[in-house]
Design an enzyme around this catalytic site. Structure first.
Site, mmCIF file in Angstrom:
data_model
loop_
_atom_site.group_PDB
_atom_site.id
_atom_site.type_symbol
_atom_site.label_atom_id
_atom_site.label_comp_id
_atom_site.label_asym_id
_atom_site.label_seq_id
_atom_site.Cartn_x
_atom_site.Cartn_y
_atom_site.Cartn_z
ATOM 1 N N CYS A 424 0.813 -1.215 0.000
ATOM 2 C CA CYS A 424 0.000 0.000 0.000
ATOM 3 C C CYS A 424 0.847 1.267 0.000
ATOM 4 O O CYS A 424 0.461 2.279 -0.586
ATOM 5 C CB CYS A 424 -0.965 0.000 1.177
ATOM 6 N N HIS A 694 -2.168 1.221 7.266
ATOM 7 C CA HIS A 694 -2.534 1.101 5.851
ATOM 8 C C HIS A 694 -2.553 2.479 5.205
ATOM 9 O O HIS A 694 -3.249 3.390 5.667
ATOM 10 C CB HIS A 694 -3.905 0.433 5.719
#
Length: 779
Positions: A424, A694
């Site tokens: 990510c 994230h």
């Protein structure tokens, strides 16, 4: 609230598949469920509102309305809905809906079509004898699933569970145990068909490579006496099947070769000779690489992304060479297979090199055995040609996605960059830099060291150009880039562990492409190079709800920093004051859409903060003086400086002279001060955010306050261990509403109650990216 809706069975229905699990109060509905609305009711609602946000749909198996968001629904035709309804589980239904090529193929299957059908993990040969429903619809449902009735053929006769009868009703006649009913997910046509309006030809699938699999191979049945072909030491050899035997769960083929030798090979390494003989004779040519129109009806050529049928199913690769092979008739293609597929060559054939690839990643097949990559099925011929042009050697970066094209190109599921295994940080960084901005495009064509050229090629051809031309990049391309970074020794954990965006960006810009530093910082006469700037604050600041402008100015002030160059940086990458991924110094940070860096320049003319004339002095002691402004650098012309510092509270201040460019005209009694130059500003174009572990990103793609999009490379997931992540890009115009608020209004906003994804921008910002409005490419 749900309520009963009486069904009018005479009304036309519009069908949808739910692609995202709804929230309260409809938690019992899963993604993958089929639902519908009567067309007359839909048109009635549309006449009252040109932009529908929600629809009252009826889910299969229910009589009740469910009010679902329109962006959670995808329309399907009646026939598609019936095919999908044959699948028992919602998750399976969603999986096969996303496999658009399989669904499109199933729509084209008709009676008497030769197919293979899966039964207990084995693929059996048969012919379609029936297409339709097995049962009548329930009183609550307007449709039921469409199944395929298949009569098994050849050696697979007698392996089925049916004689064409279902619930005592004969749907097609066949012998006992020779029939099977199956949904489209378990049926494949025996032959692939050309697409994009090509001539009505059918091409057999090449089966000349293997890939490890626990499932039984999907193969064409062989019998004693069949003529076969196979690779041996990079030669194509031929022979006759003498016998077949089972050994350790594998089928082995005993072949008498044309050299009077006896050889035993696995079944998945052998192809029927007849499958190599159905190609029409190509035109005679002395060219090693022929034009696409001459050799393939679908326009495939060098650098085309193609699909071939391997022993275990479809395999994917790129055509690296087209021509004739020594001693072989017809036109062949040299493929470089994708990772995970095993070939038989490194690009050589009979000790002669035709292209280069890694060992056992190359494969030579009949050109007409290749077909366009079905994962891009539905793309027009022009799009396919554009894709090949963008991937060809020497191709320049395509243009960033314009603001008026963002909705068409980027908005939706399976858009942006697909995440895979802790990627990510890289996904969000690359999407932020290259989707709608060209500020660092020089990375893509700057001369590099030979060993780093593959990294640049992957970045340009496999990531940036597909992102800008198609709006989507598969996760395998990001993994390829990570593997290259790891193999070249930059870091041994690039393919497994999560990194920080600044670590990746610094590696790319500094160590690989050797770009000049984006920033040159001056402190105490010393100059330090930098690519990203980490904002640090001392403990004396009084900021509560700061803007990025406040943070940058306070950081430069407390550290005694200036920008050493007169020139405005083309790109400014700012890291917010956070310690690790969890501790944040501020609960909210207000994005500064424009960043005024005029006062941060160590050289260059500046404006007096009071009268606007040319400034000659700066006073760091006035930085926090609220009389002029709540915060910020204070520069004055000589007259204003004298007046300001004659005040008793400022007598102790020590203004210092500003450094003007050499030769800049000085005022005299005969010549008035020159006018102050315009302010130097950078515009915000992206923000990377992280809440816990994230990374996601926001992109400011246009001049309007609502021109914001939000990108998450792992917004959803399909399947478990063997599944895949679903990236998503969504419009977030609500950001503009919050940016229009006063600081007091914004401070009163409860994060969990903020609309849409705005909370993540204001509360979770990790890195801000600014670009110069006057410099399109980094020098």
């Amino acid at each position: 609230m749900d309520f009963l809706w009486s069904m009018d069975t005479c009304d036309v229905k519009m069908y949808y598949i739910i692609i995202e699990k709804p929230g309260l109060p409809t938690l019992l509905i899963n993604a993958g469920h089929i639902c519908y609305i009567q067309e007359s009711r839909y048109m009635s609602r549309l006449s009252r509102s040109a932009c529908l946000q929600e629809l009252p749909v009826i889910c299969m198996g229910s009589n009740y309305d469910r009010l679902l968001k329109v962006n959670h629904l995808k329309p399907v035709s009646t026939k598609e809905a019936e095919l999908l309804q044959a699948l028992g589980e919602d998750s399976e239904r969603l999986k096969w809906y996303l496999e658009r090529d399989a669904l499109a193929t199933a729509l084209g299957l008709t009676k008497d079509t030769p197919v293979t059908v899966e039964l207990d993990g084995k693929w059996l040969q048969g012919i379609v004898r029936y297409v339709g429903r097995l049962t009548e619809p329930k009183s609550t449902d307007p449709i039921v699933g469409t199944f395929f009735g298949i009569e098994l053929q050849g050696e697979d006769k007698g392996k089925g569970p049916s004689d064409g009868t279902y619930l005592s009703k004969t749907l097609f006649p066949c012998k006992k145990d020779c029939g099977i009913f199956a949904p489209f997910s378990k049926v494949k046509p025996m032959f692939s068909k050309p697409k994009l309006g090509s001539k009505c030809l059918t091409f057999p699938a090449a089966q000349l490579a293997t890939q490890p699999s626990s499932q039984q191979a999907h193969h064409q049945p062989l019998s004693t006496g069949d003529r076969v072909s196979f690779f041996m030491d990079e030669d194509i050899l031929h022979g006759m099947v003498m016998d077949l035997e089972e050994k350790e769960g594998r089928t082995l083929v005993i072949i008498s070769t044309d050299r009077d030798e006896k050889i035993t090979l696995p079944l998945d390494s052998v192809i029927k000779r007849e499958l190599l003989q159905q190609e029409p004779e190509p035109m005679e040519t002395d060219k090693a690489v022929m034009s696409m129109e001459e050799v393939h009806p679908l326009g495939l050529g060098v650098d085309s992304l193609v699909e071939v049928s391997l022993a275990i199913g479809p395999g994917y690769g790129t055509i690296r060479w087209i021509g004739t092979l020594p001693g072989q008739k017809g036109t062949y293609a040299g493929l470089e297979l994708e990772d995970g597929y095993t070939g038989v060559s490194n690009g050589t054939f009979k000790d002669q090199r035709f292209f280069r690839c890694l060992p056992r990643q190359g494969l030579f097949v009949k050109l007409l055995s290749c077909r366009p990559d079905s994962r891009f099925q539905g793309a027009s011929a022009n799009v396919l040609q554009e894709r090949q042009a963008l991937r060809s050697p020497g191709a320049l970066p395509s243009s960033p996605i314009a603001s008026d094209q963002v909705e068409r190109m980027l908005i939706g599921r399976m858009k942006g960059i697909q995440g895979h295994i802790n990627s990510c940080y890289m996904d969000s960084a690359l999407f932020s830099l290259f989707s709608c901005s060209s500020v660092l495009d020089s990375l893509l064509f700057k001369l590099t060291e030979p060993r780093d050229a593959p990294i640049q090629s992957t970045l340009l051809h496999d990531i940036v150009n597909p992102l800008r031309s198609e709006g989507f990049v598969e996760g395998r391309h990001i993994m390829k880039l990570r593997q290259q970074l790891q193999e070249l020794g930059y870091c041994h954990t690039f393919t497994t562990e999560e990194k920080d965006p600044e670590e990746f960006l610094t590696l790319i810009m500094h160590h690989i492409f050797c770009l000049d530093p984006l920033l040159k910082l001056s402190a105490g006469g010393k100059v330090q190079d930098s690519y990203c700037y980490q904002i640090f604050l001392d403990n004396n600041h009084s900021l509560v709800l700061p803007t990025v402008q406040h943070l940058l100015e306070h950081s430069f002030h407390s550290a005694g920093l200036k920008l050493a160059e007169v020139a405005v940086p083309s790109c400014l990458i700012l890291q917010m004051p956070r310690f690790g991924k969890k501790f944040k110094m501020f609960q909210k940070i207000i994005p500064s859409l424009e960043l005024d860096i005029t006062d941060l320049l160590s050289e260059g003319p500046q404006q007096c903060v009071l009268c606007g004339q040319l400034a000659y002095e700066e006073c760091v002691d006035c930085f926090r003086d609220p009389v002029f402004s709540r915060t910020g650098f204070k520069v004055f012309c000589r007259t204003c400086s004298s007046q300001v510092h004659s005040h008793p509270e400022r007598l102790s201040h020590n203004p210092s002279p500003l450094q003007l460019p050499e030769g800049y005209p000085a005022p005299t009694t005969l010549r008035p001060p020159p006018p102050a130059p315009p302010r130097e500003r950078l515009e915000l174009f992206a923000v990377l955010c992280i809440e816990t572990s994230h990374y996601v990103s926001f992109i400011k793609h246009g001049p309007n306050s609502t021109d914001w999009i939000f990108f998450d490379s792992m917004a959803d997931r399909h399947g478990e261990r063997d599944g895949f992540n679903i990236p998503q890009v969504e419009a977030c115009p609500e950001v503009g509403m919050y940016l229009a608020m006063s600081p007091a209004e914004l401070a009163n906003q409860v994060p969990r109650d903020m609309k849409g994804v705005a909370k993540r921008l204001f509360c979770d910002a990790y890195m801000y990216l600014y670009q110069s409005t006057s410099i399109s490419l980094y020098r």
